[in-house]
Design an enzyme around this catalytic site. Structure first.
Site, PDB file in Angstrom:
ATOM      1  CG  HIS A  34      -2.475   7.226 -11.479  1.00 56.25           C
ATOM      2  ND1 HIS A  34      -2.912   5.762 -11.598  1.00 56.25           N
ATOM      3  CD2 HIS A  34      -1.179   6.946 -11.184  1.00 56.25           C
ATOM      4  CE1 HIS A  34      -2.083   5.074 -11.311  1.00 56.25           C
ATOM      5  NE2 HIS A  34      -0.849   5.663 -10.819  1.00 56.25           N
ATOM      6  CG  HIS A  37      -3.494   5.628  -7.398  1.00 48.55           C
ATOM      7  ND1 HIS A  37      -2.620   6.639  -7.904  1.00 48.55           N
ATOM      8  CD2 HIS A  37      -2.532   4.825  -6.749  1.00 48.55           C
ATOM      9  CE1 HIS A  37      -1.406   6.351  -7.556  1.00 48.55           C
ATOM     10  NE2 HIS A  37      -1.141   5.268  -7.028  1.00 48.55           N
TER      11      HIS A  37
HETATM   12  P1  AMP Z   1       1.492   3.617  -5.243  1.00 45.85           P
HETATM   13  O1  AMP Z   1       0.921   4.921  -5.195  1.00 45.85           O
HETATM   14  O2  AMP Z   1       2.139   3.682  -6.553  1.00 45.85           O
HETATM   15  O3  AMP Z   1       2.239   2.815  -4.307  1.00 45.85           O
HETATM   16  O4  AMP Z   1       0.356   2.729  -5.593  1.00 45.85           O
HETATM   17  C1  AMP Z   1      -0.728   2.413  -4.935  1.00 45.85           C
HETATM   18  C2  AMP Z   1      -1.565   1.178  -5.350  1.00 45.85           C
HETATM   19  O5  AMP Z   1      -2.109   1.384  -6.718  1.00 45.85           O
HETATM   20  C3  AMP Z   1      -0.620  -0.241  -5.780  1.00 45.85           C
HETATM   21  O6  AMP Z   1      -1.607  -1.429  -5.112  1.00 45.85           O
HETATM   22  C4  AMP Z   1      -0.344  -0.136  -6.904  1.00 45.85           C
HETATM   23  O7  AMP Z   1      -0.494  -1.366  -7.415  1.00 45.85           O
HETATM   24  C5  AMP Z   1      -1.735   0.371  -7.690  1.00 45.85           C
HETATM   25  N1  AMP Z   1      -1.694   0.950  -8.975  1.00 45.85           N
HETATM   26  C6  AMP Z   1      -0.655   1.833  -9.346  1.00 45.85           C
HETATM   27  N2  AMP Z   1      -0.733   2.199 -10.769  1.00 45.85           N
HETATM   28  C7  AMP Z   1      -1.650   1.393 -11.084  1.00 45.85           C
HETATM   29  C8  AMP Z   1      -2.277   1.151 -12.408  1.00 45.85           C
HETATM   30  N3  AMP Z   1      -1.756   1.869 -13.570  1.00 45.85           N
HETATM   31  N4  AMP Z   1      -3.433   0.364 -12.498  1.00 45.85           N
HETATM   32  C9  AMP Z   1      -3.754  -0.545 -11.353  1.00 45.85           C
HETATM   33  N5  AMP Z   1      -3.204  -0.294  -9.906  1.00 45.85           N
HETATM   34  C10 AMP Z   1      -2.375   0.597 -10.025  1.00 45.85           C
END
Ligand code: AMP
Length: 281
Positions: A34, A37
């Protein structure tokens, strides 16, 4: 732009890139991408010659098997989004490529995992540290990008990289929210329409908490948020903590030496959501 599924090929590409003297930036993700990311990918592109994105749903960080099974997976859509954002390499390995042997390493987080996510999801951060260190060994990035949305994860990864002397700069990126304030998350797509509305209780109570800071102590703000969430129908609070952004220990006053952060986790139906707010900025 290249999509790589195998570790051996990734290693050879990275070797060539490093030999050519280019800087490598890395964005690890679990896919179902999203704008949150993609914001990390954009920061990475601005600051490095080469941008590597990984998409891997890491089984080792799920303490709940059903949660792992339900985790959204949509590789084709992810690749289309990345194509329009821009990247150089996407690494999409299977489990065996990341863990040819079971990873038995146990990390010491110096107590940073004793509260919040660490307490409610036993073993979660050990799994996160396993996958991130493994990916760092493969991608050999100069800089790696993580979202402040996972505040405790960032603190723990900073400690792990510094303890293990990884020559990588950890870059933190702001939380990206939907127009109505809900923090973007891959899990949001698992919410029903009704649950999506209910989930707003998290961000709204964090915004209210920040506005209360002028007249109230951290304990009073904690009581307010706890009460507000507990009286929100269909939302089950796991924790709300007001902590020192460096030690992750609860604070009793606002004039802390470091940033003060309010961190929340709650279940909306079957979906577990987290969010946080910086009281000091
Ligand atoms: P994930 O795919 O949930 O493991 O997230 C991958 C990276 O994206 C991690 O560093 C998360 O902290 C970051 N991330 C996920 N959601 C958000 C968001 N809403 N805003 C900023 N970074 C995000």
């Amino acid at each position: 732009m290249e999509v790589i599924y195998q570790t051996a090929l990734l290693k050879s590409r990275i070797g060539a890139l490093r030999n050519s003297g280019r800087t490598i930036g890395f964005v690890p993700t679990m896919g179902a991408l999203h704008e949150g990311h993609l914001s990390l990918v954009r920061f990475c592109r601005q600051q490095n010659d080469i941008t590597v994105v990984s998409i891997f749903v890491n089984p080792n960080q799920f303490n709940d098997k059903t949660d792992l099974e339900r985790y959204p997976r949509m590789p084709d859509k992810d690749l289309a989004l990345l194509r329009s954002t821009g990247y150089d390499l996407v690494f999409m390995p299977g489990d065996k490529e990341v863990y040819p042997e079971p990873d038995t390493r146990v990390f010491d987080f110096g107590g940073l995992d004793r509260i919040m996510e660490g307490k409610h999801r036993p073993g979660h951060f050990n799994g996160v540290a396993q996958v991130v260190t493994r990916l760092f060994e493969l991608v050999k990035p100069h800089k790696a990008y993580f979202g402040l949305k996972d505040f405790q994860q960032l603190a723990i990864l900073r400690k792990v990289t510094s303890d293990l002397n990884f020559p990588v700069e950890i870059v933190s990126c702001p939380i990206v929210r939907e127009c109505d304030g809900l923090a973007m998350s891959s899990r949001n797509m698992l919410l029903s329409q009704e649950e999506r509305k209910r989930a707003l209780a998290l961000s709204q109570s964090l915004f209210q908490a920040k506005a209360m800071k002028v007249r109230h102590t951290p304990d009073e703000v904690k009581d307010f948020v706890t009460g507000r969430i507990q009286s929100s129908p269909g939302v089950d609070l796991e924790y709300f903590e007001i902590i020192d952004g460096l030690t992750l220990l609860p604070v009793s006053t606002w004039d802390d030496r470091h940033d003060v952060i309010g961190c929340i986790a709650a279940r909306v139906g079957k979906v577990r959501l987290i969010d946080n707010i910086n009281f000091s900025s």
